[in-house]
Scaffold this active site. Structure first.
Site, PDB file in Angstrom:
ATOM      1  N   HIS A 124      14.426  21.557  19.535  1.00  0.00           N
ATOM      2  CA  HIS A 124      15.420  21.745  18.474  1.00  0.00           C
ATOM      3  C   HIS A 124      15.000  22.805  17.465  1.00  0.00           C
ATOM      4  O   HIS A 124      15.433  22.785  16.315  1.00  0.00           O
ATOM      5  CB  HIS A 124      15.697  20.406  17.773  1.00  0.00           C
ATOM      6  CG  HIS A 124      16.421  19.428  18.652  1.00  0.00           C
ATOM      7  ND1 HIS A 124      16.343  18.065  18.501  1.00  0.00           N
ATOM      8  CD2 HIS A 124      17.242  19.627  19.710  1.00  0.00           C
ATOM      9  CE1 HIS A 124      17.082  17.466  19.434  1.00  0.00           C
ATOM     10  NE2 HIS A 124      17.634  18.392  20.184  1.00  0.00           N
ATOM     11  N   CYS A 155      20.733  37.879   4.019  1.00  0.00           N
ATOM     12  CA  CYS A 155      19.745  38.763   4.624  1.00  0.00           C
ATOM     13  C   CYS A 155      19.552  40.014   3.775  1.00  0.00           C
ATOM     14  O   CYS A 155      20.522  40.701   3.466  1.00  0.00           O
ATOM     15  CB  CYS A 155      20.224  39.160   6.029  1.00  0.00           C
ATOM     16  SG  CYS A 155      19.141  40.342   6.842  1.00  0.00           S
ATOM     17  N   GLY A 195       8.139   7.727  19.659  1.00  0.00           N
ATOM     18  CA  GLY A 195       8.902   7.767  18.406  1.00  0.00           C
ATOM     19  C   GLY A 195      10.247   8.446  18.469  1.00  0.00           C
ATOM     20  O   GLY A 195      10.593   9.216  17.584  1.00  0.00           O
ATOM     21  N   ASN A 221       6.951   2.946  20.654  1.00  0.00           N
ATOM     22  CA  ASN A 221       7.957   2.876  19.587  1.00  0.00           C
ATOM     23  C   ASN A 221       8.044   1.417  19.140  1.00  0.00           C
ATOM     24  O   ASN A 221       8.168   0.534  19.983  1.00  0.00           O
ATOM     25  CB  ASN A 221       9.325   3.336  20.135  1.00  0.00           C
ATOM     26  CG  ASN A 221      10.352   3.622  19.031  1.00  0.00           C
ATOM     27  OD1 ASN A 221      10.402   2.930  18.028  1.00  0.00           O
ATOM     28  ND2 ASN A 221      11.166   4.644  19.253  1.00  0.00           N
ATOM     29  N   GLU A 223      10.417  -0.040  17.901  1.00  0.00           N
ATOM     30  CA  GLU A 223      11.743  -0.545  18.278  1.00  0.00           C
ATOM     31  C   GLU A 223      12.101  -0.007  19.659  1.00  0.00           C
ATOM     32  O   GLU A 223      11.817   1.140  19.963  1.00  0.00           O
ATOM     33  CB  GLU A 223      12.822  -0.029  17.308  1.00  0.00           C
ATOM     34  CG  GLU A 223      12.495  -0.151  15.837  1.00  0.00           C
ATOM     35  CD  GLU A 223      12.769  -1.549  15.312  1.00  0.00           C
ATOM     36  OE1 GLU A 223      13.540  -2.282  15.978  1.00  0.00           O
ATOM     37  OE2 GLU A 223      12.196  -1.903  14.273  1.00  0.00           O
TER      38      GLU A 223
HETATM   39  P1  NAD Z   1      15.428   9.309  14.948  1.00  0.00           P
HETATM   40  O1  NAD Z   1      15.222   9.595  13.504  1.00  0.00           O
HETATM   41  O2  NAD Z   1      16.784   9.160  15.458  1.00  0.00           O
HETATM   42  O3  NAD Z   1      14.638   7.945  15.335  1.00  0.00           O
HETATM   43  C1  NAD Z   1      13.315   7.697  14.941  1.00  0.00           C
HETATM   44  C2  NAD Z   1      12.661   6.797  15.976  1.00  0.00           C
HETATM   45  O4  NAD Z   1      11.295   6.638  15.620  1.00  0.00           O
HETATM   46  C3  NAD Z   1      13.249   5.380  16.060  1.00  0.00           C
HETATM   47  O5  NAD Z   1      13.389   5.022  17.412  1.00  0.00           O
HETATM   48  C4  NAD Z   1      12.187   4.511  15.369  1.00  0.00           C
HETATM   49  O6  NAD Z   1      12.135   3.191  15.916  1.00  0.00           O
HETATM   50  C5  NAD Z   1      10.927   5.268  15.700  1.00  0.00           C
HETATM   51  N1  NAD Z   1       9.808   5.067  14.759  1.00  0.00           N
HETATM   52  C6  NAD Z   1       9.842   4.815  13.434  1.00  0.00           C
HETATM   53  N2  NAD Z   1       8.607   4.748  12.937  1.00  0.00           N
HETATM   54  C7  NAD Z   1       7.750   4.965  13.969  1.00  0.00           C
HETATM   55  C8  NAD Z   1       6.332   5.030  14.088  1.00  0.00           C
HETATM   56  N3  NAD Z   1       5.521   4.866  13.034  1.00  0.00           N
HETATM   57  N4  NAD Z   1       5.799   5.273  15.305  1.00  0.00           N
HETATM   58  C9  NAD Z   1       6.599   5.444  16.394  1.00  0.00           C
HETATM   59  N5  NAD Z   1       7.937   5.394  16.343  1.00  0.00           N
HETATM   60  C10 NAD Z   1       8.515   5.159  15.134  1.00  0.00           C
HETATM   61  O7  NAD Z   1      14.634  10.446  15.691  1.00  0.00           O
HETATM   62  P2  NAD Z   1      14.843  11.187  17.067  1.00  0.00           P
HETATM   63  O8  NAD Z   1      15.061  10.223  18.151  1.00  0.00           O
HETATM   64  O9  NAD Z   1      13.719  12.130  17.126  1.00  0.00           O
HETATM   65  O10 NAD Z   1      16.194  12.037  17.013  1.00  0.00           O
HETATM   66  C11 NAD Z   1      16.811  12.580  15.916  1.00  0.00           C
HETATM   67  C12 NAD Z   1      16.757  14.080  15.689  1.00  0.00           C
HETATM   68  O11 NAD Z   1      16.200  14.146  14.395  1.00  0.00           O
HETATM   69  C13 NAD Z   1      15.856  14.955  16.483  1.00  0.00           C
HETATM   70  O12 NAD Z   1      16.663  15.898  17.061  1.00  0.00           O
HETATM   71  C14 NAD Z   1      14.960  15.691  15.481  1.00  0.00           C
HETATM   72  O13 NAD Z   1      15.159  17.084  15.595  1.00  0.00           O
HETATM   73  C15 NAD Z   1      15.487  15.340  14.151  1.00  0.00           C
HETATM   74  N6  NAD Z   1      14.521  15.019  13.080  1.00  0.00           N
HETATM   75  C16 NAD Z   1      13.297  15.595  13.048  1.00  0.00           C
HETATM   76  C17 NAD Z   1      12.385  15.245  12.059  1.00  0.00           C
HETATM   77  C18 NAD Z   1      11.038  15.895  12.081  1.00  0.00           C
HETATM   78  O14 NAD Z   1      10.942  17.078  12.424  1.00  0.00           O
HETATM   79  N7  NAD Z   1       9.962  15.161  11.749  1.00  0.00           N
HETATM   80  C19 NAD Z   1      12.711  14.287  11.098  1.00  0.00           C
HETATM   81  C20 NAD Z   1      13.995  13.725  11.157  1.00  0.00           C
HETATM   82  C21 NAD Z   1      14.873  14.097  12.166  1.00  0.00           C
HETATM   83 ZN    ZN Z   2      20.338  40.569   8.847  1.00  0.00          ZN
END
Ligand code: NAD
Ligand code: ZN
Length: 256
Positions: A124, A155, A195, A221, A223
């Site tokens: 992403h 820009c 995660g 995970n 959950e």
């Molecule tokens: P999500 O936010 O939808 O889900 C988070 C998942 O992480 C859940 O299943 C939850 O149970 C689990 N979780 C929570 N705490 C945890 C831990 N300590 N250890 C392991 N698992 C844990 O995230 P997603 O499935 O990655 O999808 C959502 C989209 O969100 C992605 O496309 C991503 O690009 C984007 N996103 C990225 C970030 C980041 O870059 N850190 C942050 C938020 C969202």
């Molecule tokens: Zn430009």
């Protein structure tokens, strides 16, 4: 199976594997203090309507989208120093020990690279670069060097709108990351899913593709996710840092 047995089974699958990959989501960064999108009280979607990150909405309301982007991703990143945690570090250590081919991440926080992972497919994109939206202009800047006082930013070369280099809703996946990670998934014997709700498509296809090609799915995970019941072989219901730490010990890896 008890947790210890599951960790041992996961380690054994990794040792037997010719190609292991990791597929990570927002959950691996939660222990670094990065809020996830879903499944937590400070989750990002409790604050904004996801449409602010829709590509068409962005082009039609760039000022409003940018205010949300600044608040959601950048102010927070600049205020706190976000460091890789045990989860990221173990994946990096596995790669240097020749036990992991690549990380396919949905995250845009570049913490895998921060931990030392070299082969990372950013499915992403990344929040670590802001790019010009005009075809062929090529201007890009680091977010910390961008003036975000007047939004939306333009820009300096051509005047077009600037956009973070991460994938918006209804935007295509970067071709290199898509092809590279799908190819890696097709030839992997093991995928370690950490995660993620695994419900965002097409990213969520990665573990399914591994499974369809006869591979083993290890999932960490607290959950259960969209894939747990149907595709996961070894489900470890724990936080990423703790579980990965145990896995590293079982694999005899030293993690810095
Ligand atoms: P999500 O936010 O939808 O889900 C988070 C998942 O992480 C859940 O299943 C939850 O149970 C689990 N979780 C929570 N705490 C945890 C831990 N300590 N250890 C392991 N698992 C844990 O995230 P997603 O499935 O990655 O999808 C959502 C989209 O969100 C992605 O496309 C991503 O690009 C984007 N996103 C990225 C970030 C980041 O870059 N850190 C942050 C938020 C969202
Ligand atoms: Zn430009």
């Amino acid at each position: 199976m008890e947790i210890r047995e599951k960790i041992a089974a996961a380690a054994e699958a990794i040792r037997q594997s010719n190609s292991t990959i990791a597929f990570t989501g927002a959950g691996i960064s939660v222990e670094s203090g990065v809020p996830p999108f879903r499944g937590s009280e400070n989750a990002l979607w409790s604050k904004y309507d996801p449409e602010v990150l829709d590509l068409n909405y962005f082009y039609n309301h760039p000022g409003e989208s940018w205010e949300a982007i600044k608040d959601l991703f950048y102010e927070f990143m600049f205020k706190t120093t976000i460091e890789p945690n045990m989860g990221h570090k173990v994946l990096a250590a596995m790669e240097s020990a020749g036990m992991l081919d690549c990380v396919v991440t949905q995250n845009i926080d570049f913490l895998h690279q921060g931990a030392g992972s070299k082969r990372v497919y950013e499915f992403h994109g990344t929040a670590g670069r802001v790019v010009c939206t005009k075809d062929g202009c090529g201007y890009h800047v680091k977010p910390e060097e961008l003036d975000m006082d007047t939004l939306p930013p333009r820009c300096p070369k051509c005047g077009a709108l600037l956009k973070p280099d991460f994938v918006f809703f209804s935007e295509n996946i970067p071709v290199k990351a898509y092809e590279g990670s799908m190819n890696a998934a097709k030839s992997a014997d093991v995928v370690i899913v950490v995660g993620t709700t695994a419900q965002v498509m097409p990213a969520g296809m990665i573990p399914i593709v591994v499974k369809q090609h006869g591979g083993t799915v290890i999932e960490i995970n607290p959950e259960a996710s969209a894939i747990t019941a149907r595709y996961t072989d070894i489900y470890i219901p724990m936080k990423a840092g703790e579980a990965m730490g145990m896995l590293a010990a079982e694999l005899g890896l030293e993690v810095k």
